[in-house]
Design an enzyme around this catalytic site. Structure first.
Site, PDB file in Angstrom:
ATOM      1  N   HIS A 133      38.180  36.161  30.707  1.00 31.67           N
ATOM      2  CA  HIS A 133      39.284  35.695  29.847  1.00 31.67           C
ATOM      3  C   HIS A 133      39.502  36.653  28.668  1.00 31.67           C
ATOM      4  CE1 HIS A 133      40.397  31.925  31.815  1.00 31.67           C
ATOM      5  NE2 HIS A 133      39.117  31.882  32.185  1.00 31.67           N
ATOM      6  N   SER A 151      51.410  34.616  57.665  1.00 33.54           N
ATOM      7  CA  SER A 151      49.994  34.812  57.364  1.00 33.54           C
ATOM      8  C   SER A 151      49.164  34.009  58.353  1.00 33.54           C
ATOM      9  CB  SER A 151      49.741  34.304  55.940  1.00 33.54           C
ATOM     10  OG  SER A 151      48.381  34.006  55.760  1.00 33.54           O
ATOM     11  N   LEU A 211      38.351  34.915  43.530  1.00 33.02           N
ATOM     12  CA  LEU A 211      38.019  36.281  43.948  1.00 33.02           C
ATOM     13  C   LEU A 211      39.278  37.134  44.101  1.00 33.02           C
ATOM     14  CD1 LEU A 211      35.204  35.490  46.559  1.00 33.02           C
ATOM     15  CD2 LEU A 211      34.962  36.055  44.129  1.00 33.02           C
ATOM     16  N   SER A 228      45.030  36.236  45.541  1.00 28.72           N
ATOM     17  CA  SER A 228      46.468  36.402  45.304  1.00 28.72           C
ATOM     18  C   SER A 228      46.778  37.819  44.841  1.00 28.72           C
ATOM     19  CB  SER A 228      47.019  35.348  44.339  1.00 28.72           C
ATOM     20  OG  SER A 228      46.223  35.264  43.205  1.00 28.72           O
ATOM     21  N   GLU A 275      53.180  38.123  39.585  1.00 32.59           N
ATOM     22  CA  GLU A 275      52.372  36.914  39.353  1.00 32.59           C
ATOM     23  C   GLU A 275      52.866  36.178  38.099  1.00 32.59           C
ATOM     24  OE1 GLU A 275      48.773  36.639  40.841  1.00 32.59           O
ATOM     25  OE2 GLU A 275      48.511  34.682  39.920  1.00 32.59           O
ATOM     26  N   ASP A 328      42.801  41.590  37.620  1.00 27.54           N
ATOM     27  CA  ASP A 328      42.634  41.423  39.068  1.00 27.54           C
ATOM     28  C   ASP A 328      43.388  42.498  39.844  1.00 27.54           C
ATOM     29  OD1 ASP A 328      41.331  39.233  38.172  1.00 27.54           O
ATOM     30  OD2 ASP A 328      42.682  37.750  39.059  1.00 27.54           O
TER      31      ASP A 328
HETATM   32  C1  GLA Z   1      42.134  35.135  36.509  1.00 30.90           C
HETATM   33  C2  GLA Z   1      43.282  36.030  36.052  1.00 30.90           C
HETATM   34  C3  GLA Z   1      42.745  37.281  35.357  1.00 30.90           C
HETATM   35  C4  GLA Z   1      41.732  36.947  34.265  1.00 30.90           C
HETATM   36  C5  GLA Z   1      40.682  35.962  34.809  1.00 30.90           C
HETATM   37  C6  GLA Z   1      39.764  35.480  33.717  1.00 30.90           C
HETATM   38  O1  GLA Z   1      41.410  35.770  37.516  1.00 30.90           O
HETATM   39  O2  GLA Z   1      44.085  36.409  37.139  1.00 30.90           O
HETATM   40  O3  GLA Z   1      43.836  38.018  34.831  1.00 30.90           O
HETATM   41  O4  GLA Z   1      42.367  36.444  33.128  1.00 30.90           O
HETATM   42  O5  GLA Z   1      41.278  34.838  35.413  1.00 30.90           O
HETATM   43  O6  GLA Z   1      38.996  36.512  33.220  1.00 30.90           O
END
Ligand code: GLA
Length: 391
Positions: free
Chosen positions: A37, A70, A128, A131, A163, A175
């Site tokens: 976060h 998918s 994980l 998306s 997203e 991510d």
């Molecule tokens: C999700 C979000 C990321 C990040 C994490 C928490 O995976 O997609 O951008 O904020 O939560 O670290």
């Protein structure tokens, strides 16, 4: 490879014809080792790409309609490349459609129409980054069909925008970044404010990263994720009333900032952000000196902070982490990703790995009645085309 042949056949059933023009792409999931976060607070994060991921089979098609299907979700979804339209709540195709829309709006003309078929080995809703893997693999494929007008970093940013703006989750860039730019055997130390990054060798000599699914699915849209993000924005706005020079929450290191916030909840959020940011730097040092015991302790501290100050863990993730902490040979364990369900990541001595799974499963079952699932993964490379290797 057997699964690859089956997946290819499924694609050919979906997009009739022989193999002419079929191209295959791959994007991994990611595990965040520490720095949770922080990516929407301008902090440091330390994710790594996994050897679990998503294949995308694609081939360009005539006309102006793209089609998405998918293995994991029923239905075939169509959209016009000129006008993708709006997202439909709960539909998997929102992720690739959002990417097509953002790439189409990037000023390089109309993207090609194509058939897209996704086959994943990543559990969805597990934290994980399944998306982000779907988004980035779509971006990489569309870019390739289009003649590569965009760099990987541009693709990563457009995947994040998809997203945020199309799917409606205000996630940070971690991510998509890890999925796009992962490197085998390395974690990525990413400064989410400047987007400066460096690869950090993650020599796990004698240890294993064990990813454990709590069995509780995590839903980001409509979850507390956007709420946390909004709380952090409020905290920053309040801090700026007395410290206007501050650019992001991760920079607000010092008791003065905490005391300056009137709201107790916002104080707790800030405490996590600042302490977690420090932990990432310490964790990188620990990796550099191959002090994995210290690395493990920092992981466990990160979990406590996410539990007590950021409040994103929940009873299942807490029980799973506590079960892991109790096992001899476990150097550290924490939730990974957004929280509110999904997975934990634990650092476990190789010789203890088998017992670890058995003991954690027993204890977790006892305390929650839930069945954990274990994933074995190594740290792997980022998104890429596989056509020449696979076809
Ligand atoms: C999700 C979000 C990321 C990040 C994490 C928490 O995976 O997609 O951008 O904020 O939560 O670290």
């Amino acid at each position: 490879m057997q699964d690859f042949a089956a997946a290819l056949q499924e694609f050919l059933d979906f997009s009739p014809g022989d193999r002419t023009g079929v191209r295959v792409f791959y994007a991994p999931g990611r595990v965040n080792l520490i720095g949770e976060h922080l990516d929407y607070n301008g902090g440091l994060v330390l994710p790594a790409a996994l050897s679990l991921g998503v294949w995308l089979f694609t081939r360009q098609r005539a006309g102006g309609l793209s089609r998405f299907a998918s293995r994991g979700f029923p239905g075939v979804f169509e959209s016009s490349v000129a006008d993708v339209g709006v997202s439909v709540p709960g539909q998997f195709a929102n992720y690739p459609k959002g990417v097509c829309k953002v790439m189409g709006a990037a000023g390089r003309g109309v993207p090609p129409a194509a058939d897209f078929y996704y086959v994943g080995s990543l559990p969805s809703g597990a934290g994980l980054a399944s998306s982000a893997a779907v988004e980035v693999v779509t971006a990489v494929a569309l870019n390739a069909l289009w003649g590569e007008p965009f760099s990987m970093l541009e693709l990563v940013r457009m995947a994040q925008e998809a997203e945020n703006a199309f799917v409606g989750v205000q996630s940070g860039i971690m991510d998509q970044f890890a999925v796009g730019l992962g490197r085998e055997g390395h974690a990525i130390l990413l400064d989410t404010r400047s987007l400066g990054y460096q690869y950090v060798a993650a020599p796990l000599r004698g240890q294993r990263l064990v990813i454990t699914h709590s069995g509780v699915e995590r839903q980001l849209a409509g979850s507390k994720y956007n709420e946390r993000r909004e709380e952090c924005q409020r905290a920053l706005a309040e801090i700026r009333t007395f410290a206007p020079e501050v650019a992001c929450l991760a920079d607000c290191d010092g008791e003065g900032f905490v005391q300056g916030l009137g709201d107790l909840t916002l104080r707790k959020r800030l405490r996590h952000v600042v302490a977690e940011n420090r932990r990432v730097s310490s964790a990188v040092q620990a990796l550099g000196s191959e002090d994995l015991e210290r690395f493990g302790r920092l992981m466990s501290d990160s979990h406590r902070s996410l539990r007590d100050d950021y409040e994103v863990t929940g009873p299942a993730l807490d029980a799973l982490v506590e079960a892991a902490w109790d096992v001899p040979g476990c150097l550290g364990s924490r939730m990974t990703g957004a929280g509110f369900g999904g997975c934990t990541v634990s650092l476990v001595r190789e010789e203890a790995a088998q017992d670890f799974e058995r003991l954690v499963a027993e204890r977790y079952r006892q305390s929650t009645g839930l069945e954990p699932r274990f994933y074995v993964s190594s740290i792997a490379a980022g998104a890429r085309e596989l056509t020449h290797e696979m076809m």
